[in-house]
Motif scaffolding. Structure first.
Motif, short mmCIF file in Angstrom:
data_model
loop_
_atom_site.label_atom_id
_atom_site.label_comp_id
_atom_site.label_asym_id
_atom_site.label_seq_id
_atom_site.Cartn_x
_atom_site.Cartn_y
_atom_site.Cartn_z
N GLN A 4 50.89 56.87 47.49
CA GLN A 4 51.68 57.88 47.16
C GLN A 4 51.65 57.71 45.58
N PHE A 11 51.84 64.25 46.27
CA PHE A 11 53.08 64.33 46.97
C PHE A 11 54.33 64.75 46.25
N SER A 68 50.21 52.96 52.67
CA SER A 68 50.35 54.32 52.86
C SER A 68 51.31 54.70 53.78
N ARG A 69 52.68 55.19 53.65
CA ARG A 69 53.55 55.29 54.73
C ARG A 69 54.01 56.89 54.74
N VAL A 70 53.58 57.79 54.19
CA VAL A 70 54.21 58.87 54.19
C VAL A 70 53.62 59.82 55.49
N GLU A 72 52.76 62.95 57.52
CA GLU A 72 52.31 64.56 57.26
C GLU A 72 52.05 65.09 58.65
N ILE A 179 55.05 67.58 54.48
CA ILE A 179 54.71 66.32 54.29
C ILE A 179 56.29 65.79 54.03
N HIS A 180 56.46 64.94 54.83
CA HIS A 180 57.87 64.12 55.25
C HIS A 180 57.87 63.15 54.17
N LEU A 181 58.50 63.15 52.88
CA LEU A 181 58.51 62.24 51.86
C LEU A 181 59.48 61.16 52.27
N THR A 182 60.62 61.49 53.07
CA THR A 182 61.77 60.77 53.42
C THR A 182 61.48 60.31 54.94
N ASN A 183 61.35 59.35 55.26
CA ASN A 183 61.42 58.67 56.72
C ASN A 183 62.96 58.95 57.56
N THR A 195 61.43 67.30 52.05
CA THR A 195 59.96 67.72 52.86
C THR A 195 59.09 68.84 52.10
#
Length: 205
Positions: A4, A11, A68-70, A72, A179-183, A195
């Motif tokens: 990120q 991102f 890497s945890r985002v 998509e 792209i889901h920036l927030t889990n 998002t």
């Protein structure tokens, strides 16, 4: 390497629509079909988060350590089956049972198809392990905006993105990309979500 941070522009998006250029990117991914709200969808989403941790551990003790945890997701319809579906009407014109999707997490260029296959072989305890695959995509010219709040609010934001594209002489030319920036997990509040809504476009002839 924090993916990120490494690809910060990728991102990042503004709340107002904008035109951006997106270069080739690599992902670990898994395919699916149907509404993004199903139990199968969320099981695959949970599984890919577990799988990326396994990939990270594989590289952790080398010069190629990464995180890497985002999550998509790429969405599309079979155009031959349902016809052209534009940005603003993407979720409202066609039965979502016909929706195709690819849940993805971006990975460094040095992670190969072989590394993914070997990780899957070693981690058969992870659901869908054998279904994960390497995916590369060059989106090119895109329109995008940042949506804040519940996912249902995208139904109001996508027409805004559509108008911007049309006003600038563009037409949708590829997969809808989120792209889901927030889990978030099922049942959690979505009020805080961020998002990126991104769509490849081409100049209208």
């Amino acid at each position: 390497m924090n993916i990120q941070e490494q690809y910060k522009n990728y991102f990042t998006a503004k709340e107002k629509p904008e035109v951006v250029q997106i270069d080739k990117a690599s992902y670990v991914s898994i395919l699916g079909k149907g509404s993004p709200g199903t139990a199968a969808f969320y099981k695959k989403k949970a599984a890919i988060k577990e799988f990326i941790v396994a990939l990270e551990k594989r590289s952790a003790l080398t010069d190629h350590a990464f995180t890497s945890r985002v999550v998509e997701i790429f969405y599309w319809f079979d155009q031959e089956q349902v016809g052209f579906v534009d940005i603003g009407r993407f979720y409202t014109t066609v039965d979502l049972d016909l929706l195709h999707y690819r849940i993805s997490i971006r990975i460094p260029e040095f992670i190969t198809s072989e590394a993914i296959a070997q990780t899957a072989q070693q981690r058969q305890d992870i659901p869908f392990a054998s279904d994960f695959e390497h995916f590369t995509y060059t989106a090119g010219t895109c329109v995008q905006l940042l949506h804040t709040g519940p996912l249902a609010g995208e139904l109001q934001r996508l027409p805004v993105l559509q108008r911007f594209a049309t006003d600038n002489g563009f037409i949708k030319s590829g997969m809808h990309h989120e792209i889901h920036l927030t889990n978030f997990e099922v049942g959690e509040s979505q009020a805080h979500l961020q998002t990126i809504l991104r769509d490849p476009v081409a100049k209208q002839q």
